[in-house]
Design a protein around this motif. Sequence first.
Motif, PDB file in Angstrom:
ATOM      1  N   LEU A  25       0.733  -1.165   0.329  1.00 53.65           N
ATOM      2  CA  LEU A  25       0.415   0.860   0.257  1.00 53.65           C
ATOM      3  C   LEU A  25       0.890   1.345   0.209  1.00 53.65           C
ATOM      4  CD1 LEU A  25      -3.060  -0.971   2.705  1.00 53.65           C
ATOM      5  CD2 LEU A  25      -2.660  -0.578  -0.065  1.00 53.65           C
ATOM      6  N   ALA A  26       2.149   1.086   0.224  1.00 50.42           N
ATOM      7  CA  ALA A  26       2.643   1.971  -0.115  1.00 50.42           C
ATOM      8  C   ALA A  26       3.113   3.054  -1.294  1.00 50.42           C
ATOM      9  CB  ALA A  26       4.420   1.768   0.679  1.00 50.42           C
ATOM     10  N   TYR A  27       2.936   4.107  -1.540  1.00 50.91           N
ATOM     11  CA  TYR A  27       3.431   4.823  -3.084  1.00 50.91           C
ATOM     12  C   TYR A  27       3.209   6.109  -2.618  1.00 50.91           C
ATOM     13  CZ  TYR A  27      -1.061   7.175  -2.913  1.00 50.91           C
ATOM     14  OH  TYR A  27      -2.418   7.883  -2.542  1.00 50.91           O
ATOM     15  N   TYR A  28       4.204   6.444  -4.250  1.00 51.97           N
ATOM     16  CA  TYR A  28       4.779   7.879  -3.495  1.00 51.97           C
ATOM     17  C   TYR A  28       4.190   7.761  -5.162  1.00 51.97           C
ATOM     18  CZ  TYR A  28       7.807   5.415  -0.248  1.00 51.97           C
ATOM     19  OH  TYR A  28       8.243   4.673   0.367  1.00 51.97           O
ATOM     20  N   TYR A  29       4.360   9.795  -4.750  1.00 48.10           N
ATOM     21  CA  TYR A  29       3.877  10.323  -5.991  1.00 48.10           C
ATOM     22  C   TYR A  29       5.128  11.169  -6.556  1.00 48.10           C
ATOM     23  CZ  TYR A  29       3.351  15.436  -8.300  1.00 48.10           C
ATOM     24  OH  TYR A  29       2.960  16.131  -9.815  1.00 48.10           O
ATOM     25  N   ASN A  30       5.753  11.223  -8.072  1.00 44.75           N
ATOM     26  CA  ASN A  30       6.588  11.931  -8.747  1.00 44.75           C
ATOM     27  C   ASN A  30       6.762  13.161  -9.468  1.00 44.75           C
ATOM     28  OD1 ASN A  30       8.995  12.170 -10.434  1.00 44.75           O
ATOM     29  ND2 ASN A  30       7.837  10.152 -11.805  1.00 44.75           N
ATOM     30  N   PRO A  31       7.058  13.918  -8.608  1.00 44.17           N
ATOM     31  CA  PRO A  31       7.474  16.242  -9.026  1.00 44.17           C
ATOM     32  C   PRO A  31       7.441  15.593 -10.572  1.00 44.17           C
ATOM     33  CG  PRO A  31       8.502  15.610  -8.063  1.00 44.17           C
ATOM     34  CD  PRO A  31       8.371  13.787  -7.499  1.00 44.17           C
ATOM     35  N   ASN A  32       8.253  14.388 -10.908  1.00 43.79           N
ATOM     36  CA  ASN A  32       8.517  14.617 -12.706  1.00 43.79           C
ATOM     37  C   ASN A  32       8.241  13.993 -13.786  1.00 43.79           C
ATOM     38  OD1 ASN A  32      10.569  15.505 -14.018  1.00 43.79           O
ATOM     39  ND2 ASN A  32      12.162  14.254 -13.794  1.00 43.79           N
ATOM     40  N   PRO A  33       7.127  14.049 -14.010  1.00 44.68           N
ATOM     41  CA  PRO A  33       6.754  12.900 -14.414  1.00 44.68           C
ATOM     42  C   PRO A  33       7.180  12.823 -16.421  1.00 44.68           C
ATOM     43  CG  PRO A  33       4.909  14.746 -14.216  1.00 44.68           C
ATOM     44  CD  PRO A  33       5.971  14.813 -14.134  1.00 44.68           C
TER      45      PRO A  33
ATOM     46  N   ALA B 184      -2.995  11.393  -1.004  1.00 46.01           N
ATOM     47  CA  ALA B 184      -2.657  11.110   0.028  1.00 46.01           C
ATOM     48  C   ALA B 184      -1.305   9.970   0.155  1.00 46.01           C
ATOM     49  CB  ALA B 184      -3.869   9.819  -0.250  1.00 46.01           C
ATOM     50  N   ALA B 185      -0.673  10.205  -0.772  1.00 45.51           N
ATOM     51  CA  ALA B 185       0.735   9.213  -1.437  1.00 45.51           C
ATOM     52  C   ALA B 185       1.613   9.808  -0.355  1.00 45.51           C
ATOM     53  CB  ALA B 185       0.936  10.196  -2.489  1.00 45.51           C
ATOM     54  N   ASP B 186       2.783   8.887  -0.115  1.00 41.62           N
ATOM     55  CA  ASP B 186       3.618   8.501   0.871  1.00 41.62           C
ATOM     56  C   ASP B 186       4.169   9.995   1.318  1.00 41.62           C
ATOM     57  OD1 ASP B 186       2.112   6.431   1.213  1.00 41.62           O
ATOM     58  OD2 ASP B 186       3.540   5.239   2.560  1.00 41.62           O
ATOM     59  N   ASN B 187       5.336  10.406   0.263  1.00 45.65           N
ATOM     60  CA  ASN B 187       5.658  11.520  -0.146  1.00 45.65           C
ATOM     61  C   ASN B 187       5.005  12.659   0.298  1.00 45.65           C
ATOM     62  OD1 ASN B 187       5.044  10.985  -2.408  1.00 45.65           O
ATOM     63  ND2 ASN B 187       7.063  11.342  -3.108  1.00 45.65           N
ATOM     64  N   VAL B 188       3.238  12.964  -0.064  1.00 46.15           N
ATOM     65  CA  VAL B 188       2.853  14.351   0.118  1.00 46.15           C
ATOM     66  C   VAL B 188       1.740  14.181   1.320  1.00 46.15           C
ATOM     67  CG1 VAL B 188       1.039  15.778  -1.255  1.00 46.15           C
ATOM     68  CG2 VAL B 188       2.864  14.646  -2.042  1.00 46.15           C
ATOM     69  N   THR B 189       1.925  15.638   2.627  1.00 44.01           N
ATOM     70  CA  THR B 189       1.150  15.784   3.397  1.00 44.01           C
ATOM     71  C   THR B 189       0.684  17.254   2.853  1.00 44.01           C
ATOM     72  OG1 THR B 189       1.373  15.738   5.464  1.00 44.01           O
ATOM     73  CG2 THR B 189       3.727  16.661   4.351  1.00 44.01           C
TER      74      THR B 189
ATOM     75  N   ASN C 196      -1.668  22.693   6.999  1.00 43.37           N
ATOM     76  CA  ASN C 196      -2.423  23.701   6.849  1.00 43.37           C
ATOM     77  C   ASN C 196      -1.783  25.207   6.435  1.00 43.37           C
ATOM     78  OD1 ASN C 196      -4.300  22.501   7.515  1.00 43.37           O
ATOM     79  ND2 ASN C 196      -4.084  22.787  10.254  1.00 43.37           N
ATOM     80  N   GLY C 197      -2.048  26.470   5.644  1.00 43.22           N
ATOM     81  CA  GLY C 197      -2.052  27.390   5.671  1.00 43.22           C
ATOM     82  C   GLY C 197       0.188  26.948   4.310  1.00 43.22           C
ATOM     83  N   GLY C 198       0.461  26.502   4.228  1.00 42.61           N
ATOM     84  CA  GLY C 198       2.050  26.050   3.947  1.00 42.61           C
ATOM     85  C   GLY C 198       1.238  25.103   2.225  1.00 42.61           C
ATOM     86  N   THR C 199       2.563  24.765   1.874  1.00 47.46           N
ATOM     87  CA  THR C 199       2.781  24.356   0.818  1.00 47.46           C
ATOM     88  C   THR C 199       2.768  22.568   1.427  1.00 47.46           C
ATOM     89  OG1 THR C 199       4.883  24.065   1.020  1.00 47.46           O
ATOM     90  CG2 THR C 199       4.047  25.798  -0.221  1.00 47.46           C
ATOM     91  N   HIS C 200       2.493  21.953  -0.117  1.00 45.04           N
ATOM     92  CA  HIS C 200       2.666  20.211   0.459  1.00 45.04           C
ATOM     93  C   HIS C 200       4.470  19.885   0.278  1.00 45.04           C
ATOM     94  CE1 HIS C 200      -0.939  20.102  -2.000  1.00 45.04           C
ATOM     95  NE2 HIS C 200      -1.498  19.269  -0.900  1.00 45.04           N
ATOM     96  N   VAL C 201       5.069  19.392   1.574  1.00 46.42           N
ATOM     97  CA  VAL C 201       5.862  19.085   1.805  1.00 46.42           C
ATOM     98  C   VAL C 201       6.577  17.240   1.755  1.00 46.42           C
ATOM     99  CG1 VAL C 201       6.390  21.793   3.134  1.00 46.42           C
ATOM    100  CG2 VAL C 201       6.135  18.887   4.276  1.00 46.42           C
ATOM    101  N   ARG C 202       7.410  16.713   1.994  1.00 47.98           N
ATOM    102  CA  ARG C 202       8.038  15.946   2.373  1.00 47.98           C
ATOM    103  C   ARG C 202       7.764  15.046   3.481  1.00 47.98           C
ATOM    104  NH1 ARG C 202       9.848  12.184  -1.453  1.00 47.98           N
ATOM    105  NH2 ARG C 202      10.021  13.853  -3.170  1.00 47.98           N
ATOM    106  N   VAL C 203       7.887  14.040   3.499  1.00 50.80           N
ATOM    107  CA  VAL C 203       8.062  13.494   5.153  1.00 50.80           C
ATOM    108  C   VAL C 203       8.483  12.840   4.781  1.00 50.80           C
ATOM    109  CG1 VAL C 203       5.277  13.920   5.805  1.00 50.80           C
ATOM    110  CG2 VAL C 203       5.297  11.479   4.552  1.00 50.80           C
TER     111      VAL C 203
END
Length: 291
Positions: free
Chosen positions: A209-217, A276-281, A284-291
């Motif tokens: 169930l672990a998956y990641y978004y790739n910011p460089n398609p 919902a990707a594992d590397n996106v969270t 509040n009030g900010g951007t999306h960051v890697r966890v």
Amino acid sequence: MTELPWRRERREHFPGMPAWSLSTSQAALEEFHVSRQEEITKEWAYGGADGSGVRVCVLDTGVEGSHPRVGGLERSLVVARGEDGRLAVTDCEPVDPAGHGTACAGVIRSIAPGVALSSVRVLTDGKAGTGAALIEGLRWAVDEGYDLINLSLSTTRTEFQPALHELADRAYFRRCLLVASAHNMPVLSFPWTFSSVISVASHDRPDPLAYYYNPNPPAEFYARGVRVPVAWPGGREISSTGNSFAAPHITGICALILSKHRWMTPFQLKSVLYLAADNVTAVNGGTHVRV
């Protein structure tokens, strides 16, 4: 309302209105369900879901429906040439002469046990097949109204690009989402490079169930695809590696999301998958960051 609007016949054109328009003076706005997107978490996206109510088609080498990890098929079909010489999709025994399709179907079932799985055989030995057979099988699956189509295959033949692109766009507007694996080699191929599909490459974590978004398609997501235990004909199980096995992990997760949020459109589903990707969270009030 029980009938999905995008499954209906197209409305008649209103005289005096541009094509595809809606005349609100002549037709009242109908009410229909909307999948509102709250703060997205995995729990919100698919917690408690099992894929029930979602129809998935696997275009591949066929699927051994009796395999314990597959758990039966709704339909088993093959693209074959008829007596008139034309390709057609016909029913066939739920067998897999190669193994590849059974492996993909088993992964989907392991993620979303409640889905209704169908198989369309467009490849013969796990590698070989014709572009014409792929296009015929894909056209049939799109027109049949499957919610998700798993394509753990691609073609490098540019002459098939226009027809595949047209089918990918047709699927998108019919709420039929294509999940396609990236090529295992760094070459240009189709349909995974189209923006209207969900494209998937591999990561090497063991969590299904672990998956990641790739910011460089162009490969938009990474899912488990290295040393994956997969179903194999004869009731067997083997370990295999490839983007082919990453795609059905994402197909299974998409099935979970759709079974919980039935009215989601393809662009909403892709957005939820991203959020919902594992590397996106979401902060509040900010951007999306890697966890």
